[in-house]
Design a protein around this motif. Structure first.
Motif, short mmCIF file in Angstrom:
data_model
loop_
_atom_site.label_atom_id
_atom_site.label_comp_id
_atom_site.label_asym_id
_atom_site.label_seq_id
_atom_site.Cartn_x
_atom_site.Cartn_y
_atom_site.Cartn_z
N PHE A 96 -14.84 -10.38 -55.01
CA PHE A 96 -14.01 -9.18 -55.11
C PHE A 96 -13.98 -8.77 -56.58
CE2 PHE A 96 -13.05 -11.26 -51.23
CZ PHE A 96 -12.86 -10.22 -50.33
N SER A 97 -14.39 -7.53 -56.83
CA SER A 97 -14.67 -7.17 -58.22
C SER A 97 -14.33 -5.74 -58.58
CB SER A 97 -16.16 -7.40 -58.49
OG SER A 97 -16.94 -6.59 -57.62
N ALA A 98 -13.46 -5.09 -57.81
CA ALA A 98 -13.05 -3.74 -58.20
C ALA A 98 -12.50 -3.80 -59.62
CB ALA A 98 -12.00 -3.20 -57.23
N PRO A 99 -12.90 -2.85 -60.48
CA PRO A 99 -12.51 -2.95 -61.90
C PRO A 99 -11.00 -3.00 -62.13
CG PRO A 99 -14.21 -1.28 -61.61
CD PRO A 99 -13.80 -1.71 -60.23
N ASP A 100 -10.24 -2.38 -61.21
CA ASP A 100 -8.80 -2.29 -61.44
C ASP A 100 -8.00 -3.20 -60.51
OD1 ASP A 100 -9.39 -1.10 -59.09
OD2 ASP A 100 -8.28 0.75 -59.46
N ARG A 101 -8.65 -4.25 -59.99
CA ARG A 101 -7.93 -5.07 -59.01
C ARG A 101 -6.82 -5.89 -59.64
NH1 ARG A 101 -9.55 -10.14 -58.95
NH2 ARG A 101 -8.67 -10.55 -56.91
N ASP A 102 -6.92 -6.16 -60.94
CA ASP A 102 -5.83 -6.83 -61.66
C ASP A 102 -5.39 -5.90 -62.78
OD1 ASP A 102 -4.34 -8.39 -63.53
OD2 ASP A 102 -5.18 -10.21 -62.65
N PRO A 103 -4.12 -5.50 -62.80
CA PRO A 103 -3.69 -4.50 -63.79
C PRO A 103 -3.70 -5.02 -65.22
CG PRO A 103 -1.82 -5.31 -62.51
CD PRO A 103 -3.05 -5.87 -61.87
N ARG A 104 -3.67 -6.33 -65.42
CA ARG A 104 -3.63 -6.85 -66.79
C ARG A 104 -4.98 -6.74 -67.49
NH1 ARG A 104 -1.83 -12.72 -65.23
NH2 ARG A 104 -3.36 -12.10 -63.68
N GLN A 105 -6.01 -7.23 -66.77
CA GLN A 105 -7.33 -7.33 -67.39
C GLN A 105 -8.35 -7.37 -66.28
OE1 GLN A 105 -8.40 -11.21 -68.87
NE2 GLN A 105 -6.86 -12.25 -67.62
N ARG A 106 -9.60 -7.18 -66.65
CA ARG A 106 -10.68 -7.25 -65.68
C ARG A 106 -10.83 -8.69 -65.19
NH1 ARG A 106 -15.86 -4.68 -64.30
NH2 ARG A 106 -15.84 -5.30 -62.11
N VAL A 107 -10.70 -8.89 -63.88
CA VAL A 107 -10.90 -10.21 -63.29
C VAL A 107 -11.81 -10.09 -62.08
CG1 VAL A 107 -9.85 -12.26 -62.27
CG2 VAL A 107 -8.57 -10.95 -63.96
N VAL A 108 -12.92 -10.83 -62.11
CA VAL A 108 -13.78 -10.92 -60.94
C VAL A 108 -13.34 -12.14 -60.15
CG1 VAL A 108 -16.14 -11.40 -60.15
CG2 VAL A 108 -15.73 -9.78 -62.03
N SER A 109 -13.05 -11.93 -58.86
CA SER A 109 -12.57 -13.03 -58.03
C SER A 109 -13.68 -13.54 -57.12
CB SER A 109 -11.40 -12.56 -57.18
OG SER A 109 -11.14 -13.51 -56.17
N ILE A 110 -13.92 -14.84 -57.21
CA ILE A 110 -14.89 -15.50 -56.34
C ILE A 110 -14.07 -16.18 -55.25
CG2 ILE A 110 -16.83 -17.09 -56.30
CD1 ILE A 110 -17.15 -14.84 -58.37
N ALA A 111 -14.20 -15.67 -54.02
CA ALA A 111 -13.29 -16.11 -52.96
C ALA A 111 -13.86 -17.27 -52.18
CB ALA A 111 -12.98 -14.94 -52.03
N TYR A 112 -13.02 -18.29 -51.99
CA TYR A 112 -13.38 -19.49 -51.24
C TYR A 112 -12.47 -19.64 -50.04
CZ TYR A 112 -16.66 -21.31 -54.68
OH TYR A 112 -17.76 -21.48 -55.49
N LEU A 113 -13.01 -20.38 -49.07
CA LEU A 113 -12.27 -20.63 -47.85
C LEU A 113 -12.19 -22.15 -47.68
CD1 LEU A 113 -13.23 -18.81 -44.54
CD2 LEU A 113 -12.12 -21.02 -44.62
N ALA A 114 -10.99 -22.66 -47.41
CA ALA A 114 -10.83 -24.09 -47.20
C ALA A 114 -10.08 -24.35 -45.91
CB ALA A 114 -10.07 -24.73 -48.37
N LEU A 115 -10.43 -25.46 -45.26
CA LEU A 115 -9.67 -25.95 -44.11
C LEU A 115 -9.20 -27.35 -44.44
CD1 LEU A 115 -11.76 -25.09 -40.91
CD2 LEU A 115 -9.93 -23.78 -41.99
N LEU A 116 -7.94 -27.65 -44.16
CA LEU A 116 -7.49 -29.03 -44.36
C LEU A 116 -6.26 -29.32 -43.52
CD1 LEU A 116 -5.01 -28.44 -46.39
CD2 LEU A 116 -6.72 -28.62 -48.16
N ARG A 117 -5.98 -30.61 -43.44
CA ARG A 117 -4.84 -31.07 -42.63
C ARG A 117 -3.58 -30.98 -43.49
NH1 ARG A 117 -6.09 -36.85 -41.17
NH2 ARG A 117 -3.96 -36.66 -40.41
#
Lengths: 215, 215
Positions: A80-101
């Motif tokens: 997720f990398s929209a330029p304005d997704r974080d109002p403070r600064q440019r942040v590119v988010s690398i999204a992970y998925l986890a399953l656990l007990r």
DNA sequence: CCAAAAGTGTTAGTCCTACACCCATGG
DNA sequence: CCATGGGTGTAGGACTAACACTTTTGG
């Protein structure tokens, strides 16, 4: 200590959609933000990439800091990398998925987290940033991967009844599957082996199975 | 003009595995590096994320700069983030996969590219950085997605014979498929419609089809 | 008339899905 | 004895994969 570059670099962070099964409900781990922006809102756990680690390590580290466990199942599913997704600064988010007990976990509110809680997927609060979109994509990805029933083991204890395994399936899929068909697939795929033990409950005891390691 | 941050930020770049079909061979676009490191080596096209664009836009822009076309099919498939994958500086690579018709393209050597060429997949040169690994994952991903025959349209002209479409399939899959079964699947899925035209060649003319837009 | 590519159906096996009843236990 | 969850098999339809010959054209 400042870090200087010739052209602008975004910050890079992992965000993790951590799913578990609580009382039959597929549930998501959220942390309450302790500072701006979105102070007091709920958000996905995650954090910034450190200089000496790759993205998978970053996700593992952040998840361990938050939950105290190494996830059995943790994988990247989208960016997720929209330029304005974080109002403070440019942040590119690398999204992970986890399953656990969830029962293996003692939630630890991290440094910038005021609180941490499990929410049933059906009743999520409003989320900070674009995290609602991340969650939607995570759920879709999770259901696509459910063709591989082995991912269910991440939600189950060492030994379990087939009914428990099917309950996990139904919760993840969001819809029930036929009992006889489910059992046939599990047995034909050689996913489980009989422990010889029986569960004890209010009703007829059930055989307990364990995961069979693929040989 | 320097850019300064409180903690280290990696550079973020997209790298693009661009595939096309040339004389029946699945082929990959590579550029010859015009500067260090790996000067003179071949590498995937790509470039750094600009401040005002998201990653998809970056991949589209870089591909257009390199080939002059908007890719019909361009999607993210993996990230590469080993801390030492680029000896100059920390670079996180967001890997994209593109399919396009090579005959629509005039290759343009970019600013830091000494040359640009198509290589048949079976005879790639040694690649810079970890680009060989990126290509291997790209090919695996491409073959997984071949279940959706519609991706083949990115490799075909507006109107085409079914033999041409099957040749594209065989080239991408790396193995031939049965002719009658292939045609049955294409027709049953309603992917194409007859143009009424016929091809003219050395042998029996073939019906020309075009992509049928899903309604 | 010959070489080359176009075009065309059927069958067997496998996979998927729907479906209903008896069993064992605790209370 | 009854309520609750555990456990079991089959049949129809859909899909998949294997398989060979005739047709049309240019040269």
């Amino acid at each position: 200590m400042p870090f200087t570059y010739e052209f602008p670099h975004p910050a890079v962070a992992t965000d993790i959609a951590v799913f578990t099964l609580i009382a039959g409900d597929l549930s998501l781990l959220l942390i309450k933000r302790g500072g701006p922006p979105f102070e007091g809102s709920w958000a996905l756990p995650g954090g910034f990439l450190a200089p000496d680690e790759d993205l998978d390590s970053c996700a593992h580290r952040e998840l361990k800091e938050e939950t105290g466990v190494d996830a059995e199942l943790l994988f990247h599913f989208a960016n997720f990398s929209a330029p304005d997704r974080d109002p403070r600064q440019r942040v590119v988010s690398i999204a992970y998925l986890a399953l656990l007990r969830f029962d293996l976990i003692t939630l630890k509110a991290g440094s910038d987290a005021a609180d941490a809680r499990w929410f049933p997927l059906a009743s999520l609060p409003n989320l900070a940033f674009d995290h609602r979109e991340i969650v939607d994509v995570a759920v879709r990805t999770l259901r696509e991967r459910l063709g591989d029933l082995a991912i269910l083991f991440a939600l189950l204890p060492q030994s379990f009844t087939l009914t428990a395994m099917q309950d996990a399936y139904d919760a993840v899929a969001g819809a029930p599957i036929d009992k006889r068909n489910f059992r046939k697939v599990v047995f034909d795929a050689g996913l489980v082996e009989d422990t010889g033990e029986l569960s004890r409950g209010r009703h007829r005891p059930a055989r307990l199975y364990r995961r069979k390691q693929p040989s």
